[in-house]
Each structure stands twice: as C-alpha cells, then as structure tokens.
Design a protein around this motif. Sequence first.
Motif, PDB file in Angstrom:
ATOM      1  N   PHE A 413       0.813  -1.156   0.088  1.00  0.00           N
ATOM      2  CA  PHE A 413      -0.076   0.037   0.085  1.00  0.00           C
ATOM      3  C   PHE A 413       0.802   1.378   0.098  1.00  0.00           C
ATOM      4  CE2 PHE A 413      -2.080   3.522   2.230  1.00  0.00           C
ATOM      5  CZ  PHE A 413      -3.126   3.565   1.334  1.00  0.00           C
ATOM      6  N   ILE A 414       2.020   1.200   0.830  1.00  0.00           N
ATOM      7  CA  ILE A 414       2.683   2.403   1.029  1.00  0.00           C
ATOM      8  C   ILE A 414       3.480   2.819  -0.284  1.00  0.00           C
ATOM      9  CG2 ILE A 414       4.859   3.275   2.068  1.00  0.00           C
ATOM     10  CD1 ILE A 414       2.284   3.653   3.608  1.00  0.00           C
ATOM     11  N   GLN A 415       3.806   1.674  -1.166  1.00  0.00           N
ATOM     12  CA  GLN A 415       4.552   1.855  -2.256  1.00  0.00           C
ATOM     13  C   GLN A 415       3.635   2.577  -3.612  1.00  0.00           C
ATOM     14  OE1 GLN A 415       5.968  -2.059  -3.849  1.00  0.00           O
ATOM     15  NE2 GLN A 415       6.856  -0.960  -5.619  1.00  0.00           N
ATOM     16  N   ASP A 416       2.492   2.028  -3.305  1.00  0.00           N
ATOM     17  CA  ASP A 416       1.497   2.669  -4.391  1.00  0.00           C
ATOM     18  C   ASP A 416       0.253   3.135  -3.774  1.00  0.00           C
ATOM     19  OD1 ASP A 416       2.950   1.772  -6.671  1.00  0.00           O
ATOM     20  OD2 ASP A 416       2.146  -0.384  -6.374  1.00  0.00           O
ATOM     21  N   ARG A 417       0.213   3.866  -2.888  1.00  0.00           N
ATOM     22  CA  ARG A 417      -0.751   4.410  -2.038  1.00  0.00           C
ATOM     23  C   ARG A 417      -1.633   5.290  -2.925  1.00  0.00           C
ATOM     24  NH1 ARG A 417       3.664   7.388   0.109  1.00  0.00           N
ATOM     25  NH2 ARG A 417       3.505   9.548   0.072  1.00  0.00           N
ATOM     26  N   GLU A 418      -1.139   6.171  -3.702  1.00  0.00           N
ATOM     27  CA  GLU A 418      -1.999   6.865  -4.604  1.00  0.00           C
ATOM     28  C   GLU A 418      -3.121   5.916  -5.487  1.00  0.00           C
ATOM     29  OE1 GLU A 418      -2.636  10.009  -4.725  1.00  0.00           O
ATOM     30  OE2 GLU A 418      -1.283  10.903  -3.279  1.00  0.00           O
ATOM     31  N   ALA A 419      -2.499   5.048  -5.977  1.00  0.00           N
ATOM     32  CA  ALA A 419      -3.123   4.188  -6.872  1.00  0.00           C
ATOM     33  C   ALA A 419      -4.163   3.234  -5.944  1.00  0.00           C
ATOM     34  CB  ALA A 419      -2.152   3.057  -7.486  1.00  0.00           C
ATOM     35  N   TYR A 420      -3.760   2.771  -4.963  1.00  0.00           N
ATOM     36  CA  TYR A 420      -4.863   2.054  -4.042  1.00  0.00           C
ATOM     37  C   TYR A 420      -5.782   2.978  -3.411  1.00  0.00           C
ATOM     38  CZ  TYR A 420      -2.928  -2.693  -3.748  1.00  0.00           C
ATOM     39  OH  TYR A 420      -2.281  -3.869  -3.851  1.00  0.00           O
ATOM     40  N   TYR A 421      -5.446   4.020  -3.209  1.00  0.00           N
ATOM     41  CA  TYR A 421      -6.495   5.000  -2.451  1.00  0.00           C
ATOM     42  C   TYR A 421      -7.649   5.392  -3.543  1.00  0.00           C
ATOM     43  CZ  TYR A 421      -8.616   9.539  -1.600  1.00  0.00           C
ATOM     44  OH  TYR A 421      -9.553  10.628  -1.518  1.00  0.00           O
ATOM     45  N   HIS A 422      -7.143   5.679  -4.844  1.00  0.00           N
ATOM     46  CA  HIS A 422      -8.042   6.170  -5.917  1.00  0.00           C
ATOM     47  C   HIS A 422      -8.833   4.864  -6.233  1.00  0.00           C
ATOM     48  CE1 HIS A 422      -7.234  10.221  -6.202  1.00  0.00           C
ATOM     49  NE2 HIS A 422      -6.082  10.172  -6.162  1.00  0.00           N
ATOM     50  N   SER A 423      -8.084   3.865  -6.627  1.00  0.00           N
ATOM     51  CA  SER A 423      -8.812   2.628  -7.247  1.00  0.00           C
ATOM     52  C   SER A 423      -9.664   2.118  -6.256  1.00  0.00           C
ATOM     53  CB  SER A 423      -7.700   1.371  -7.484  1.00  0.00           C
ATOM     54  OG  SER A 423      -7.046   0.917  -6.243  1.00  0.00           O
ATOM     55  N   LEU A 424      -9.495   1.853  -5.164  1.00  0.00           N
ATOM     56  CA  LEU A 424     -10.303   1.235  -4.122  1.00  0.00           C
ATOM     57  C   LEU A 424     -11.478   2.328  -3.968  1.00  0.00           C
ATOM     58  CD1 LEU A 424      -8.737  -0.870  -1.518  1.00  0.00           C
ATOM     59  CD2 LEU A 424     -10.428  -1.559  -3.154  1.00  0.00           C
ATOM     60  N   ILE A 425     -11.516   3.196  -3.742  1.00  0.00           N
ATOM     61  CA  ILE A 425     -12.758   4.344  -3.484  1.00  0.00           C
ATOM     62  C   ILE A 425     -13.629   4.096  -4.796  1.00  0.00           C
ATOM     63  CG2 ILE A 425     -13.186   6.578  -3.673  1.00  0.00           C
ATOM     64  CD1 ILE A 425     -12.291   5.615  -0.811  1.00  0.00           C
ATOM     65  N   TYR A 426     -12.778   4.377  -5.890  1.00  0.00           N
ATOM     66  CA  TYR A 426     -13.801   4.238  -7.229  1.00  0.00           C
ATOM     67  C   TYR A 426     -14.203   2.883  -7.338  1.00  0.00           C
ATOM     68  CZ  TYR A 426     -14.821   3.996 -12.175  1.00  0.00           C
ATOM     69  OH  TYR A 426     -15.458   3.908 -13.157  1.00  0.00           O
ATOM     70  N   LEU A 427     -13.389   1.855  -7.170  1.00  0.00           N
ATOM     71  CA  LEU A 427     -14.295   0.444  -7.339  1.00  0.00           C
ATOM     72  C   LEU A 427     -15.504   0.273  -6.404  1.00  0.00           C
ATOM     73  CD1 LEU A 427     -10.982  -1.564  -8.220  1.00  0.00           C
ATOM     74  CD2 LEU A 427     -12.967  -1.126  -9.734  1.00  0.00           C
ATOM     75  N   THR A 428     -15.058   0.625  -5.038  1.00  0.00           N
ATOM     76  CA  THR A 428     -16.163   0.364  -3.988  1.00  0.00           C
ATOM     77  C   THR A 428     -17.592   0.971  -4.437  1.00  0.00           C
ATOM     78  OG1 THR A 428     -14.503   0.197  -2.407  1.00  0.00           O
ATOM     79  CG2 THR A 428     -16.600   0.647  -1.676  1.00  0.00           C
TER      80      THR A 428
END
Length: 513
Positions: A413-428
């Motif tokens: 998550f720390i390595q790709d936090r921007e990707a994880y933040y935006h992707s999971l919010i969007y997908l959820t």
Amino acid sequence: MLQRLPVGIQTFSELREGNYLYVDKTEAILRLITQGKYFFLSRPRRFGKSLLLSTIKSIYQGRRDLFSDLWIAQQRDWSKVNSVIHLSFASISYRELGLEEAIRVQLQATAAEHGVSFTNSDSISRMFAELLEKLADQHGKVVVLIDEYDKPLIDYLDDIPLAKANQQVMKTFYSVIKDSDPYIEFLLITGVSKFSRVSLFSDLNNLYDLTLDLDFANLLGYTQTELIHYFTPYLPAVMQRTKLDEPALWAKIQEWYNGYTWDLETAIYNPFSILNFFQAKAFRNFWFETGTPTFLPKLMRREKVYRLDDLDVVEAALGNYDIERLQLTPVLFQTGYLTLKSRDEYGLYRLDYPNHEVQASMTLYLMAEWAHEEPARTTPMVIKLHKAFLANDMEAVIDIIKTVFKKIPYPIFIQDREAYYHSLIYLTFFYLGQFAEAEVNESNARVDCVVKTPAHIYVIEFKLDETAQVAMRQIKSRDYAGAFRDDPRPKVLLGINFSSRLKSVDDWLVENA
C-alpha cells in the motif's frame, strides 16, 4: 411443447437428435464454406465456437438428416462428402502427457477412425502431413477444423517458459498446412485470442481473419431478432418468476446480456448467458461464473488500471500480442471483457464493457484484487455499505470503508498508496452502483461521489493525507450539492480524510446541506 435449452451442448448431432433448440446459423455457415478456404476466427469463451465447428463437420459429412428443417437443407449438395479432421485443444490431455504427445495421441485416434496407419509416428508434423495426404487419396480433399487452438498457451500464461515451449510445438504442427494445400478442402481455426497468431501460422500467410469481418459479425451469438424469434415462447415462465411484464423483461435482458459487436452495427448476445438465463429464469452473472482468468485482475493491478470504460485503441492493438509482454487492452477485448463501441475517421476504436453482466462482475473481481480479498466476500461488504446508506448510518459507512482497506499488505500500500486510494474508492462506489444509485467521478473539479437512496442524497468528498475539514470546505465552496437542488430529498454532505500512515480513515465530518 418447448424444445429443451442446449445449456452446455457443443455437439451438433447431440443437439439436433435430442430435440434441443437450435438458432439457425446455416445460411452464414454456407456462405463461409463456399467463399473461401483458409479461415481464422477469434471469439470469447462460451460463445459457440465449438458448436460452429461441430455443425460444419456434420455438413461436410453429409448428415442431411440433422438439417431437415434448417435453411441449408435445400441449398447444399448433400452427395458431396469429405473426410474431416476435427481437433479440439480443450479436450486433448496436454496437461498430463505434454502437448506434443497429446497431439500425437489425437492424430493416432483420428487416423484409426478413418482406417489410416502411419509409416512414421516420430514427428507430429510428419504424421499430420501423412494423415492429410492419405485421407485425400481415399476420399478426396480433407476438411480441417481446429478448436481452441490457444488453450495450451492461455493455460500457462503464469508459466511463460512452458507457454513458449507449447508455442513452438504448435508452430511445428501447423507448419505442414501450407505444403498440404492440394489435400485441403476447407480449414477453420478458432480460439479466444489472436496472440502469437503470426508466429504460429507464419507459413500460412493466406489464413483470413474473420474476427472483425463485417459479413460474419453474427456468425456466433444471438442478435435481437434471433432472440425474439426463438425465445419468445420461453418468456411466460420467466415473466412469472421475475414478476416483470414483457417490455420490462426484454429491456432488462438487453441491459444484462446484449452489447457485443464486431462490426459496430450488429449487437450480439452471449449465447451461454442467454441459455442459462432462460434455464434459470433469473438474472445472474452466468458467463463470469464459468471462470475468469486469474491473470487478468492481477495484470490490471500491476498496470494500475481500475476502470475500463472508454478506452481508445488503434485496430492493430486489438490483434496480436506477445505472450511474454501481455498488453492489457487486446487481452480484454479478445477475451470478451470489452467490446467495440465506436470508430472515428482516423481508425481509432473506442472500447467499453459490453453489458451489465460483464461490468458488474469485472468490478467485483477488480475490487477483490485491489483489496486483497476473496471475491465472494466483496459483494456482502458492498451490500452492507448500501444498507448503511439506507439507514443513514454514517458511522457504519466509515467502518465499512475502513474494512475495505484493512487487508492490503502495508508495504504494498505504501509503495502505491495513490493508486490504491483512488482505485479502491472508485471500485467500491462504482460497485455500490449495482445496489444503489452511485455516481463516481474523477477528482477534477467534480464531486468524488454521489450516493442516492430513496430518502437522501449523499455528496461525498475524499481526501488523502489532508483533513475532513478540507474535504467539507471543498464540497461547500464548489456547491457540489447545488447540482441536486431541484431534488426534494435532503442532501447530506460527507467529508472523509484517508491517512496513508494508518492505511485507514482517520477523520470525517457529516453535515446537512
């Protein structure tokens, strides 16, 4: 009495002799077998490729009895019979025997079926060439039908050395076809993908690709006209089960299962989904339930892709790709997760999900992949989120959003936090749209998310490593709720801040507009 629905039936003779429903494709098939000789066709899995080849086999075997009430019955010279070599790479035992030995065993079985013996069985290419020549000498030119040619490659995309070894075996096997031209009447090779098509069939440069051919766009799958003609008798039972009237039922069937196209004119239903729908009399993700390649969501996460709508590609990108460097767009198109939507004057194609079934299911799998969760657990989580909004319980909403991020390994998550933040919010919240009216936008001067329930409209802004106050100020200063001023439902403003250090929501505010 209604004919039985041929769910899972891929053999034409079994279908016809068992009084199963057959959507007559014989006019298009006759055009195909009379206008050329060497063909390749790519279509997604469960789209009727095996049944197509089985039907062609019965035609060339002169089985007029199977076609008595079909279009082709009076159009074909049934006295003309050819030997048929019909190989399905889905049914040979390449996992147990290895690909080369599995092909050898299949060639020996085919030869025995036709009363042919080999002078040399050391090489599968020589065996294939000898079989073609001897069958042609005995009964005239041979028909060659090869189904799921790419299965020994697709099954090993997580083991590239073995996939490449299988690729070389297949190239050797196909290398004899061009020199065997005098012995071949007709050849059709089908598969899901076109990757490695050039390298596999490099010697067969006259192999015509039907995949985007306008004249054969409806060779497989069902058109709307065919659906109404053949399936209207099955509607009453479905209407009774679903409690929908006929117009509403047709509309929902179209939304769920229609939308594939290979010519941008003809909309096609996946036959597997339609047959299962009328059998089960319920709307479900039948096609997805047959198995989604696990490498696809992983490939999408690796390339930081979490939304697939409105992708633009040139035609060349829809075709061949290297098994060592998989390109996401052609994989998704050829495997049926995306379809053509438009083509501009520059030859640029726009791709999108074909229908609700594929969109909802892919969102589920993507959300599970990004959240490091089992797909079976993802849906209940989003349903709980839906229920929390229905109950206007913002504490429950926040707890569920925290749960979504809980299982992600911290270093990843720390390595790709921007990707994880935006992707999971969007997908959820995009997936929430399957249960509630959820709108998800990019963070470019538009509200991040709007959720509509019968009682409220929720206007939500997310921040990463800032504060909930910043999110709330943005909602108010840009008057996000103003877009819904004419709607009488109360507006609830929700500002949420996500902490990358905590990997969780650390601050949130809720106010009434």
